[in-house]
Design a protein around this motif. Structure first.
Motif, PDB file in Angstrom:
ATOM      1  N   LEU A   1       0.831  -1.199   0.000  1.00 38.22           N
ATOM      2  CA  LEU A   1       0.000   0.000   0.000  1.00 38.22           C
ATOM      3  C   LEU A   1       0.868   1.252   0.000  1.00 38.22           C
ATOM      4  O   LEU A   1       0.603   2.209  -0.750  1.00 38.22           O
ATOM      5  CB  LEU A   1      -0.913  -0.001   1.226  1.00 38.22           C
ATOM      6  N   THR A   2       1.922   1.265   0.809  1.00 35.31           N
ATOM      7  CA  THR A   2       2.834   2.412   0.855  1.00 35.31           C
ATOM      8  C   THR A   2       3.512   2.626  -0.486  1.00 35.31           C
ATOM      9  O   THR A   2       3.618   3.757  -0.984  1.00 35.31           O
ATOM     10  CB  THR A   2       3.898   2.203   1.946  1.00 35.31           C
ATOM     11  N   LEU A   3       3.961   1.529  -1.103  1.00 35.55           N
ATOM     12  CA  LEU A   3       4.622   1.610  -2.410  1.00 35.55           C
ATOM     13  C   LEU A   3       3.673   2.155  -3.466  1.00 35.55           C
ATOM     14  O   LEU A   3       4.043   3.029  -4.263  1.00 35.55           O
ATOM     15  CB  LEU A   3       5.135   0.228  -2.818  1.00 35.55           C
ATOM     16  N   LEU A   4       2.440   1.668  -3.466  1.00 38.60           N
ATOM     17  CA  LEU A   4       1.455   2.132  -4.436  1.00 38.60           C
ATOM     18  C   LEU A   4       1.186   3.626  -4.293  1.00 38.60           C
ATOM     19  O   LEU A   4       1.104   4.348  -5.290  1.00 38.60           O
ATOM     20  CB  LEU A   4       0.150   1.342  -4.279  1.00 38.60           C
ATOM     21  N   MET A   5       1.051   4.095  -3.071  1.00 38.10           N
ATOM     22  CA  MET A   5       0.745   5.508  -2.856  1.00 38.10           C
ATOM     23  C   MET A   5       1.885   6.401  -3.338  1.00 38.10           C
ATOM     24  O   MET A   5       1.656   7.452  -3.939  1.00 38.10           O
ATOM     25  CB  MET A   5       0.461   5.770  -1.373  1.00 38.10           C
ATOM     26  N   ASP A   6       3.142   5.982  -3.083  1.00 36.49           N
ATOM     27  CA  ASP A   6       4.293   6.778  -3.511  1.00 36.49           C
ATOM     28  C   ASP A   6       4.350   6.871  -5.035  1.00 36.49           C
ATOM     29  O   ASP A   6       4.546   7.956  -5.598  1.00 36.49           O
ATOM     30  CB  ASP A   6       5.596   6.174  -2.983  1.00 36.49           C
ATOM     31  N   GLU A   7       4.180   5.739  -5.701  1.00 32.22           N
ATOM     32  CA  GLU A   7       4.321   5.726  -7.158  1.00 32.22           C
ATOM     33  C   GLU A   7       3.119   6.365  -7.854  1.00 32.22           C
ATOM     34  O   GLU A   7       3.271   7.032  -8.885  1.00 32.22           O
ATOM     35  CB  GLU A   7       4.520   4.291  -7.663  1.00 32.22           C
ATOM     36  N   ILE A   8       1.927   6.184  -7.304  1.00 31.75           N
ATOM     37  CA  ILE A   8       0.747   6.843  -7.858  1.00 31.75           C
ATOM     38  C   ILE A   8       0.888   8.356  -7.723  1.00 31.75           C
ATOM     39  O   ILE A   8       0.523   9.117  -8.631  1.00 31.75           O
ATOM     40  CB  ILE A   8      -0.537   6.345  -7.174  1.00 31.75           C
ATOM     41  N   SER A   9       1.420   8.797  -6.605  1.00 29.09           N
ATOM     42  CA  SER A   9       1.656  10.226  -6.411  1.00 29.09           C
ATOM     43  C   SER A   9       2.628  10.749  -7.455  1.00 29.09           C
ATOM     44  O   SER A   9       2.441  11.840  -8.012  1.00 29.09           O
ATOM     45  CB  SER A   9       2.210  10.472  -5.000  1.00 29.09           C
ATOM     46  N   ALA A  10       3.668   9.965  -7.758  1.00 27.66           N
ATOM     47  CA  ALA A  10       4.675  10.399  -8.729  1.00 27.66           C
ATOM     48  C   ALA A  10       4.100  10.492 -10.141  1.00 27.66           C
ATOM     49  O   ALA A  10       4.302  11.484 -10.846  1.00 27.66           O
ATOM     50  CB  ALA A  10       5.865   9.437  -8.704  1.00 27.66           C
ATOM     51  N   ILE A  11       3.371   9.463 -10.555  1.00 31.36           N
ATOM     52  CA  ILE A  11       2.813   9.486 -11.901  1.00 31.36           C
ATOM     53  C   ILE A  11       1.713  10.540 -12.014  1.00 31.36           C
ATOM     54  O   ILE A  11       1.544  11.188 -13.049  1.00 31.36           O
ATOM     55  CB  ILE A  11       2.293   8.084 -12.300  1.00 31.36           C
ATOM     56  N   GLY A  12       0.979  10.746 -10.932  1.00 24.66           N
ATOM     57  CA  GLY A  12      -0.001  11.827 -10.912  1.00 24.66           C
ATOM     58  C   GLY A  12       0.674  13.182 -11.020  1.00 24.66           C
ATOM     59  O   GLY A  12       0.156  14.103 -11.657  1.00 24.66           O
ATOM     60  N   GLY A  13       1.858  13.315 -10.415  1.00 28.51           N
ATOM     61  CA  GLY A  13       2.607  14.556 -10.500  1.00 28.51           C
ATOM     62  C   GLY A  13       2.979  14.906 -11.925  1.00 28.51           C
ATOM     63  O   GLY A  13       2.897  16.073 -12.338  1.00 28.51           O
ATOM     64  N   LEU A  14       3.374  13.906 -12.704  1.00 26.40           N
ATOM     65  CA  LEU A  14       3.712  14.158 -14.104  1.00 26.40           C
ATOM     66  C   LEU A  14       2.494  14.651 -14.884  1.00 26.40           C
ATOM     67  O   LEU A  14       2.596  15.571 -15.708  1.00 26.40           O
ATOM     68  CB  LEU A  14       4.270  12.889 -14.749  1.00 26.40           C
ATOM     69  N   MET A  15       1.339  14.054 -14.616  1.00 29.27           N
ATOM     70  CA  MET A  15       0.132  14.474 -15.310  1.00 29.27           C
ATOM     71  C   MET A  15      -0.300  15.874 -14.886  1.00 29.27           C
ATOM     72  O   MET A  15      -0.751  16.682 -15.709  1.00 29.27           O
ATOM     73  CB  MET A  15      -0.989  13.459 -15.064  1.00 29.27           C
ATOM     74  N   ILE A  16      -0.143  16.176 -13.602  1.00 26.01           N
ATOM     75  CA  ILE A  16      -0.482  17.514 -13.118  1.00 26.01           C
ATOM     76  C   ILE A  16       0.453  18.549 -13.739  1.00 26.01           C
ATOM     77  O   ILE A  16       0.034  19.665 -14.070  1.00 26.01           O
ATOM     78  CB  ILE A  16      -0.414  17.568 -11.581  1.00 26.01           C
TER      79      ILE A  16
END
Length: 233
Positions: A182-197
């Motif tokens: 869960l921790t790993l997913l949140m970190d990486e989802i945040s990163a890929i979301g950052g690129l889209m933002i």
């Protein structure tokens, strides 16, 4: 009530949009300056989110595969058509309606706060993160509406649905996920979301035109890759 945070977030967007309608007569220079200021803030937030990535290789792979899926499904076109339909139904000739709906929806939907906040609402009935996001989105919707029109108001509904669904599914699924995954997913989802933002920020500043909606499947691709990697490698 696990949907409270999502509903408050949507109501904040509606309230901000209605305030933006009242302020629509402010000068074009002021609108342009404030809108670009929001874009700069969005880009800064995107950089902060993107640096949380543990593996940029996986992020790039997910972005590329997700982008191909999104282009094949024509997600951006579908969102634009939805915005145009709402424009014909409600906007009465406001040419910025579709742009306002799509731009605001992407800004409000993409990012770790909505995902993490939805999970917190679903798992522990803690709405603090979504309440914080509601304040941010409410103020942002004022200037977006003043610049792009009433289409911004309708972005409240996908926000409520999206975050509400996350909260509902989180209340069921998260209980069965290992904490490390869960921790790993949140970190990486945040990163890929950052690129889209970041892409959204560039679009708002009119530096380029990136079809950001077509990258949305990248989040699901990334989740699939990380899940397989966690259990089998």
């Amino acid at each position: 009530m696990i949907l409270l945070g999502s509903v408050v977030n949507g109501l904040a967007i509606i309230a901000g949009s209605l305030s933006g309608v009242v302020l629509r007569n402010i000068s074009e220079q002021t609108k342009d300056t404030v809108t670009k200021g929001i874009a700069l803030g969005v880009i800064a937030l995107a950089v902060q989110m993107a640096i949380t990535a543990k593996s940029f290789i996986l992020i790039i792979i997910a972005i590329c595969i997700g982008g191909m899926i999104g282009e094949g499904l024509k997600i951006e076109d579908a969102m634009t058509k939805l915005g145009l339909f709402l424009e014909r139904r409600f906007a009465r000739g406001n040419s910025n309606f579709a742009e306002g709906f799509v731009t605001a929806s992407l800004i409000y939907l993409i990012g770790s706060m909505g995902i993490i906040g939805g999970i917190q609402s679903g798992v522990s009935n803690d709405h603090t993160t979504l309440f914080t996001k509601a304040v941010m989105d409410g103020f942002m919707s004022i200037m977006l509406t003043a610049s792009l029109g009433i289409g911004v108001l309708f972005s409240a509904f996908p926000v409520i649905i999206y975050q509400g669904l996350i909260a509902i599914f989180a209340s069921i699924i998260v209980k069965y996920l290992p904490p490390e995954l869960l921790t790993l997913l949140m970190d990486e989802i945040s990163a890929i979301g950052g690129l889209m933002i970041m892409a959204i920020g560039f679009n708002v500043m009119k530096l380029t035109k990136i079809r950001v909606s077509n990258f949305l499947p990248a989040i699901l691709v990334l989740v699939a890759i990380l899940t397989v990697q966690y259990y089998y490698f």
